[in-house]
Design a protein around this motif. Structure first.
Motif, PDB file in Angstrom:
ATOM      1  N   ALA A   7       0.848  -1.205   0.000  1.00 50.73           N
ATOM      2  CA  ALA A   7       0.000   0.000   0.000  1.00 50.73           C
ATOM      3  C   ALA A   7       0.879   1.249   0.000  1.00 50.73           C
ATOM      4  N   HIS A   8       1.955   1.199   0.782  1.00 48.26           N
ATOM      5  CA  HIS A   8       2.864   2.343   0.841  1.00 48.26           C
ATOM      6  C   HIS A   8       3.557   2.568  -0.502  1.00 48.26           C
ATOM      7  N   ARG A   9       4.063   1.468  -1.071  1.00 48.89           N
ATOM      8  CA  ARG A   9       4.795   1.569  -2.341  1.00 48.89           C
ATOM      9  C   ARG A   9       3.894   2.149  -3.435  1.00 48.89           C
ATOM     10  N   HIS A  10       2.653   1.678  -3.435  1.00 49.30           N
ATOM     11  CA  HIS A  10       1.709   2.082  -4.462  1.00 49.30           C
ATOM     12  C   HIS A  10       1.383   3.578  -4.334  1.00 49.30           C
ATOM     13  N   ARG A  11       1.162   4.005  -3.109  1.00 44.11           N
ATOM     14  CA  ARG A  11       0.849   5.424  -2.879  1.00 44.11           C
ATOM     15  C   ARG A  11       2.067   6.287  -3.236  1.00 44.11           C
ATOM     16  N   LYS A  12       3.224   5.766  -2.860  1.00 42.88           N
ATOM     17  CA  LYS A  12       4.461   6.521  -3.107  1.00 42.88           C
ATOM     18  C   LYS A  12       4.693   6.704  -4.609  1.00 42.88           C
ATOM     19  N   ARG A 157      -0.247  21.496  -0.017  1.00 43.12           N
ATOM     20  CA  ARG A 157       0.173  22.128   1.243  1.00 43.12           C
ATOM     21  C   ARG A 157       1.696  22.107   1.462  1.00 43.12           C
ATOM     22  N   PRO A 158       2.349  20.924   1.339  1.00 45.90           N
ATOM     23  CA  PRO A 158       3.802  20.950   1.573  1.00 45.90           C
ATOM     24  C   PRO A 158       4.559  21.727   0.496  1.00 45.90           C
ATOM     25  N   THR A 159       3.958  21.870  -0.678  1.00 42.79           N
ATOM     26  CA  THR A 159       4.638  22.685  -1.693  1.00 42.79           C
ATOM     27  C   THR A 159       4.615  24.151  -1.252  1.00 42.79           C
ATOM     28  N   VAL A 160       3.466  24.586  -0.722  1.00 42.76           N
ATOM     29  CA  VAL A 160       3.373  25.968  -0.217  1.00 42.76           C
ATOM     30  C   VAL A 160       4.329  26.151   0.971  1.00 42.76           C
ATOM     31  N   ALA A 161       4.523  25.084   1.738  1.00 45.05           N
ATOM     32  CA  ALA A 161       5.440  25.166   2.894  1.00 45.05           C
ATOM     33  C   ALA A 161       6.843  25.575   2.472  1.00 45.05           C
ATOM     34  N   ASN A 162       7.170  25.335   1.218  1.00 49.72           N
ATOM     35  CA  ASN A 162       8.508  25.689   0.730  1.00 49.72           C
ATOM     36  C   ASN A 162       8.769  27.192   0.746  1.00 49.72           C
ATOM     37  N   PHE A 204      14.085  23.196   9.004  1.00 47.04           N
ATOM     38  CA  PHE A 204      12.691  23.286   8.551  1.00 47.04           C
ATOM     39  C   PHE A 204      11.881  22.474   9.561  1.00 47.04           C
ATOM     40  N   ILE A 205      11.994  21.149   9.448  1.00 51.84           N
ATOM     41  CA  ILE A 205      11.505  20.291  10.531  1.00 51.84           C
ATOM     42  C   ILE A 205      12.783  19.830  11.226  1.00 51.84           C
ATOM     43  N   PRO A 206      13.079  20.303  12.440  1.00 51.75           N
ATOM     44  CA  PRO A 206      14.371  19.937  13.052  1.00 51.75           C
ATOM     45  C   PRO A 206      14.502  18.440  13.329  1.00 51.75           C
ATOM     46  N   ASP A 232      17.197  13.162  14.520  1.00 46.99           N
ATOM     47  CA  ASP A 232      17.633  14.560  14.585  1.00 46.99           C
ATOM     48  C   ASP A 232      18.110  15.014  13.190  1.00 46.99           C
ATOM     49  N   LEU A 233      17.169  15.538  12.405  1.00 43.61           N
ATOM     50  CA  LEU A 233      17.507  15.932  11.028  1.00 43.61           C
ATOM     51  C   LEU A 233      18.488  17.107  11.029  1.00 43.61           C
ATOM     52  N   TYR A 234      18.179  18.104  11.843  1.00 37.50           N
ATOM     53  CA  TYR A 234      19.007  19.305  11.886  1.00 37.50           C
ATOM     54  C   TYR A 234      20.414  18.967  12.393  1.00 37.50           C
ATOM     55  N   ILE A 265      19.740  15.245   5.102  1.00 37.55           N
ATOM     56  CA  ILE A 265      18.504  14.483   5.338  1.00 37.55           C
ATOM     57  C   ILE A 265      17.334  15.358   5.783  1.00 37.55           C
ATOM     58  N   SER A 266      17.299  16.618   5.332  1.00 40.09           N
ATOM     59  CA  SER A 266      16.144  17.456   5.688  1.00 40.09           C
ATOM     60  C   SER A 266      14.844  16.869   5.141  1.00 40.09           C
ATOM     61  N   HIS A 267      14.917  16.032   4.108  1.00 43.20           N
ATOM     62  CA  HIS A 267      13.720  15.379   3.562  1.00 43.20           C
ATOM     63  C   HIS A 267      13.717  13.874   3.864  1.00 43.20           C
ATOM     64  N   GLY A 282      12.383  16.965  -4.787  1.00 39.74           N
ATOM     65  CA  GLY A 282      12.693  17.596  -6.077  1.00 39.74           C
ATOM     66  C   GLY A 282      11.992  18.945  -6.213  1.00 39.74           C
ATOM     67  N   ILE A 283      10.793  19.046  -5.631  1.00 36.65           N
ATOM     68  CA  ILE A 283      10.053  20.317  -5.685  1.00 36.65           C
ATOM     69  C   ILE A 283      10.827  21.376  -4.899  1.00 36.65           C
ATOM     70  N   THR A 284      11.299  20.996  -3.720  1.00 31.37           N
ATOM     71  CA  THR A 284      12.059  21.951  -2.898  1.00 31.37           C
ATOM     72  C   THR A 284      13.326  22.404  -3.621  1.00 31.37           C
TER      73      THR A 284
HETATM   74  C1  HEM Z   1       8.952  21.995   2.595  1.00 27.55           C
HETATM   75  C2  HEM Z   1       9.616  21.012   2.068  1.00 27.55           C
HETATM   76  C3  HEM Z   1       9.464  19.605   2.597  1.00 27.55           C
HETATM   77  C4  HEM Z   1      10.128  19.032   3.649  1.00 27.55           C
HETATM   78  C5  HEM Z   1      11.179  19.675   4.548  1.00 27.55           C
HETATM   79  C6  HEM Z   1       9.652  17.679   3.740  1.00 27.55           C
HETATM   80  C7  HEM Z   1      10.105  16.768   4.669  1.00 27.55           C
HETATM   81  C8  HEM Z   1       9.667  15.471   4.774  1.00 27.55           C
HETATM   82  C9  HEM Z   1      10.185  14.508   5.710  1.00 27.55           C
HETATM   83  C10 HEM Z   1      11.290  14.770   6.739  1.00 27.55           C
HETATM   84  C11 HEM Z   1       9.504  13.348   5.515  1.00 27.55           C
HETATM   85  C12 HEM Z   1       9.697  12.041   6.288  1.00 27.55           C
HETATM   86  C13 HEM Z   1      10.800  11.243   5.654  1.00 27.55           C
HETATM   87  C14 HEM Z   1      11.142   9.967   6.407  1.00 27.55           C
HETATM   88  O1  HEM Z   1      10.309   9.465   7.201  1.00 27.55           O
HETATM   89  O2  HEM Z   1      12.259   9.462   6.180  1.00 27.55           O
HETATM   90  C15 HEM Z   1       8.561  13.586   4.445  1.00 27.55           C
HETATM   91  C16 HEM Z   1       7.676  12.640   3.972  1.00 27.55           C
HETATM   92  C17 HEM Z   1       6.745  12.895   2.996  1.00 27.55           C
HETATM   93  N1  HEM Z   1       6.595  14.051   2.261  1.00 27.55           N
HETATM   94 FE1  HEM Z   1       7.683  15.716   2.451  1.00 27.55          FE
HETATM   95  N2  HEM Z   1       8.714  17.463   2.766  1.00 27.55           N
HETATM   96  C18 HEM Z   1       8.582  18.602   2.025  1.00 27.55           C
HETATM   97  C19 HEM Z   1       7.793  18.785   0.901  1.00 27.55           C
HETATM   98  C20 HEM Z   1       6.924  17.849   0.391  1.00 27.55           C
HETATM   99  C21 HEM Z   1       6.141  17.987  -0.808  1.00 27.55           C
HETATM  100  C22 HEM Z   1       6.193  19.202  -1.740  1.00 27.55           C
HETATM  101  C23 HEM Z   1       5.379  16.862  -0.936  1.00 27.55           C
HETATM  102  C24 HEM Z   1       4.376  16.513  -2.009  1.00 27.55           C
HETATM  103  C25 HEM Z   1       4.601  16.577  -3.272  1.00 27.55           C
HETATM  104  C26 HEM Z   1       5.686  16.009   0.179  1.00 27.55           C
HETATM  105  C27 HEM Z   1       5.101  14.781   0.435  1.00 27.55           C
HETATM  106  C28 HEM Z   1       5.549  13.881   1.387  1.00 27.55           C
HETATM  107  C29 HEM Z   1       4.986  12.537   1.568  1.00 27.55           C
HETATM  108  C30 HEM Z   1       3.809  11.930   0.803  1.00 27.55           C
HETATM  109  C31 HEM Z   1       5.744  11.916   2.582  1.00 27.55           C
HETATM  110  C32 HEM Z   1       5.563  10.492   3.140  1.00 27.55           C
HETATM  111  C33 HEM Z   1       6.548   9.608   2.386  1.00 27.55           C
HETATM  112  C34 HEM Z   1       6.535   8.150   2.802  1.00 27.55           C
HETATM  113  O3  HEM Z   1       5.997   7.818   3.866  1.00 27.55           O
HETATM  114  O4  HEM Z   1       7.079   7.321   2.048  1.00 27.55           O
HETATM  115  N3  HEM Z   1       6.631  16.623   0.959  1.00 27.55           N
HETATM  116  N4  HEM Z   1       8.678  14.871   3.993  1.00 27.55           N
END
Ligand code: HEM
Length: 331
Positions: A7-12, A157-162, A204-206, A232-234, A265-267, A282-284
């Protein structure tokens, strides 16, 4: 939503299908277009708060990118909703309640949008909105309308967070003004390095929390299945054992320092396709590269005295003043 396995892979896969090279280029172009229009408006004001303005610019760009262009009078309201949701992420109390309140409004809009697309009442080009509306889960079922609406918001929403990263880029330029010239005269690779260093240095998210799935030992500490752990990402992005002079803002470190999937590893860490790493990275990176260019080429401005301190306890982190710019002129 935390899923694992199929389910996770498919959503991802659905999320990752939205952020191929062509889609990112189109997003970058739309962001630049809306930014340039905004600069003309900013030039008529004494000052602007860059964080608020960038929320609007990205909202307009990402909704158009997703296939849902907003009327000019709609942009501010939607941007305020997304911004409140972002601010509510790590909060308890009023900031969180406001996020929830506005989220209910955005969810109604998203559900209506999904229904309109599915019923054919609204035609949308190929893009995130159509992908989410027609996405089927791992069992081949169309997502229920509520879930599809939430998934649409999970892209927007997370795109706007950028916007926070754009503001961090502006602060980096203010604190290291030689980078203004370096970027003006530089090429794509200098913008790439600058964007990476903004993501490394600024919080961003510490940190994030998660549950242990496979037992392991780390520095004498045993982690058992089901234990909660904080990553601890930061701190990892500032680890002196990994980064030379980690507190120094130095994009050129990336000329010689090759990074792997567990360094910056901020993401999240590891692979986006196989693990939980963020699919939006990639969006960020794309947005920061565009912002680095636009901040130095599309306009001239001044940064008046203000409180630019970034509180690590405020999640997601932001400068206290929101980054005020004044005397803006289009370049
Ligand atoms: C502001 C920029 C962003 C930051 C700092 C950020 C950060 C993160 C982090 C730290 C995680 C958790 C990773 C992990 O558990 O290893 C995550 C997961 C995720 N993010 Fe972002 N994110 C950002 C933007 C976005 C955007 C633009 C999208 C949508 C297109 C997005 C969609 C997701 C999704 C769906 C997950 C869950 C992934 C999974 O469980 O496999 N994020 N993000």
């Amino acid at each position: 939503m935390v899923l694992d396995g199929d389910a996770h892979r498919h959503r991802k896969e659905m999320f990752l299908s939205l952020v191929g090279a062509e889609a990112l280029q189109r997003f970058s172009d739309l962001f630049a277009e809306h930014w340039r229009q905004a600069v003309l408006r900013w030039a008529t004001k004494d000052s602007v708060v860059l964080l608020d303005e960038t929320h609007r610019v990205i909202t307009a760009a990402v909704c158009e990118w997703a296939g849902l262009p907003l009327a000019p009078e709609e942009i501010s309201a939607r941007a305020v909703e997304f911004a409140a949701m972002v601010a509510g992420t790590g909060a308890v109390g009023p900031r969180n309640w406001r996020g929830h309140l506005l989220r209910a409004r955005t969810e109604r809009w998203a559900r209506r949008t999904i229904e309109e697309i599915r019923s054919g009442r609204r035609e949308v080009p190929l893009g995130a909105a159509r992908t989410v509306a027609t996405h089927r889960d791992a069992d081949g079922r169309l997502l229920d309308v509520k879930t599809a609406g939430v998934e649409l918001i999970n892209v927007l929403r997370p795109t706007v967070a950028n916007a926070r990263y754009v503001v961090f880029a502006a602060i980096a330029l203010h604190e290291h003004p030689h980078w203004v010239e370096a970027l003006r005269n530089g090429d794509e690779s200098s913008r790439q390095r600058f964007a990476l260093e903004v993501r490394r240095v600024f919080p961003f998210i510490p940190f994030i929390g998660g549950r242990v799935r496979e037992p392991f030992e780390w520095r004498g500490h045993a982690f058992r299945v089901g234990d909660w752990a904080l990553m601890d990402l930061y701190g990892t992005n500032h680890d002196p054992d990994r980064w030379q002079a980690p507190e120094r803002f130095d994009p050129d470190r990336f000329c010689t320092d090759a990074i792997d999937a567990f360094d910056l590893i901020s993401h999240g860490g590891g692979s986006a396709a196989d693990g939980h790493r963020c699919p939006g990275e990639g969006i960020t990176q794309t947005l920061l590269i565009a912002a680095a260019d636009l901040l130095v080429r599309s306009m001239r401005y001044e940064v008046p005295p203000q409180d630019l301190r970034i509180d690590l306890a405020y999640i997601p982190a932001r400068p206290r003043s929101g980054c005020v710019l004044c005397n803006i002129r289009p370049a």
